[in-house]
Design a protein around this motif. Structure first.
Motif, short mmCIF file in Angstrom:
data_model
loop_
_atom_site.label_atom_id
_atom_site.label_comp_id
_atom_site.label_asym_id
_atom_site.label_seq_id
_atom_site.Cartn_x
_atom_site.Cartn_y
_atom_site.Cartn_z
N VAL A 1 0.86 -1.17 0.00
CA VAL A 1 0.00 0.00 0.00
C VAL A 1 0.90 1.22 0.00
O VAL A 1 2.02 1.19 0.54
CB VAL A 1 -0.95 0.02 1.22
N GLU A 2 0.40 2.32 -0.61
CA GLU A 2 1.25 3.51 -0.75
C GLU A 2 0.42 4.78 -0.82
O GLU A 2 -0.69 4.78 -1.38
CB GLU A 2 2.12 3.39 -2.00
N ALA A 3 0.96 5.86 -0.27
CA ALA A 3 0.42 7.20 -0.42
C ALA A 3 1.48 8.07 -1.09
O ALA A 3 2.66 8.02 -0.70
CB ALA A 3 0.02 7.79 0.92
N GLN A 4 1.08 8.83 -2.09
CA GLN A 4 1.99 9.68 -2.85
C GLN A 4 1.41 11.07 -3.01
O GLN A 4 0.22 11.23 -3.28
CB GLN A 4 2.27 9.08 -4.24
N GLY A 5 2.23 12.08 -2.84
CA GLY A 5 1.80 13.46 -3.04
C GLY A 5 2.82 14.21 -3.88
O GLY A 5 4.03 14.05 -3.68
N ASP A 6 2.34 15.03 -4.83
CA ASP A 6 3.23 15.76 -5.72
C ASP A 6 2.78 17.21 -5.88
O ASP A 6 1.58 17.49 -6.00
CB ASP A 6 3.27 15.11 -7.10
N TRP A 7 3.76 18.11 -5.87
CA TRP A 7 3.52 19.46 -6.36
C TRP A 7 3.56 19.39 -7.88
O TRP A 7 4.39 18.69 -8.46
CB TRP A 7 4.59 20.42 -5.86
N ALA A 8 2.67 20.13 -8.52
CA ALA A 8 2.57 20.05 -9.98
C ALA A 8 2.54 21.45 -10.58
O ALA A 8 2.16 22.43 -9.93
CB ALA A 8 1.31 19.29 -10.37
N ASP A 9 2.93 21.51 -11.82
CA ASP A 9 2.85 22.75 -12.60
C ASP A 9 2.39 22.39 -14.01
O ASP A 9 3.10 22.57 -14.99
CB ASP A 9 4.20 23.46 -12.63
N LEU A 10 1.16 21.85 -14.07
CA LEU A 10 0.59 21.44 -15.35
C LEU A 10 -0.33 22.56 -15.85
O LEU A 10 -1.35 22.87 -15.22
CB LEU A 10 -0.21 20.14 -15.20
N LYS A 11 0.03 23.15 -16.98
CA LYS A 11 -0.71 24.29 -17.51
C LYS A 11 -1.09 24.06 -18.97
O LYS A 11 -0.32 23.46 -19.72
CB LYS A 11 0.12 25.57 -17.41
#
Length: 248
Positions: free
Chosen positions: A101-111
């Motif tokens: 099991v896993e939790a993942q978090g990301d900052w993104a800059d999708l424009k």
């Protein structure tokens, strides 16, 4: 004199032979059993990831100034850019099968953006920005010693900022946090005790969500926005414990 020398030589020869006979035979020692190193994927892990993503967004106008209108397509665009973040999880291995099991978090800059189609009520430029996303997934994998291939699936979340602009002036903004589903796959390589590196791909099904836009504090329009996200990352993990075990 010759008799004395011959007698002495004979005595030495007999003494040497007797001494050699008295020496014990060298004991037989069994060769040590070879020990093979086997990578064990069981344990808690934490790591970082970086990569890129592309979000496909399709906008449909459903109301103007608070009044419902026939659903009108405004077109689609891709919001692309970079991702960076981290993950934490737990895996346990049974023979060659690995579960986790896993939790993942990301900052993104999708424009991304597109000019609304002529059929829409205004020729605005519709803009999408995803500034954060997360995954909460389960994993099933198969390990060939220190090489692990896995598939994953579960929940996904994105935080979005939407806006419409005309001649550089913003007409209407909206934000939402939406939940959806995720499926993915990856391959990971254990290159040192406790350390592994891998690559991973995920597709996020974020569905449709109706967002209400305001301009100058007043209701402006509402759009039903359908969103999907594709993301690929390189990952580095550290597993707590001892991932190398001996196999006889």
């Amino acid at each position: 004199m010759k008799k004395i020398l011959l007698a002495s030589a004979s005595l030495l020869a007999l003494t040497g032979a007797a001494s050699a006979a008295d020496l014990a035979a060298r004991p037989y020692t069994k060769a040590p059993v070879a020990v093979a190193s086997v990578y064990n994927w069981t344990g808690f892990y934490i790591g970082g990831n970086a990569g890129g993503g592309s979000s496909h967004n399709c906008w449909d106008t459903t109301s103007v100034a608070g009044a419902a209108v026939p659903t009108t397509s405004e077109g689609c665009h891709n919001a692309t850019g970079a991702l960076v973040g981290g993950q934490i999880g737990y895996r346990w291995q049974s023979t060659n099968w690995v579960f986790g099991v896993e939790a993942q978090g990301d900052w993104a800059d999708l424009k991304g953006s597109n000019t609304s189609s002529p059929a829409a009520f205004f020729p605005l430029v519709n803009n999408t920005k995803i500034d954060a996303l997360g995954l909460f997934t389960g994993q099933v994998g198969y390990a060939w010693n220190n090489v692990l291939w896995y598939v994953k699936g579960g929940a996904a979340v994105t935080h979005n900022k939407f806006s419409g602009t005309l001649a550089g002036v913003t007409f209407g903004t909206a934000t939402d946090t939406r939940w959806g589903g995720a499926v993915g796959t990856g391959i990971e390589f254990g290159f040192a005790p406790n350390w592994s590196v891998g690559v991973e791909y995920n597709h996020l099904f974020m569905g449709k969500h109706t967002d209400s836009f305001t301009a100058f504090g007043l209701p402006f329009r509402a759009d039903s926005i359908k969103q999907d996200v594709d993301m690929a990352t390189v990952r580095l993990n550290y597993t707590f414990g001892g991932p190398i075990v001996a196999k006889y």
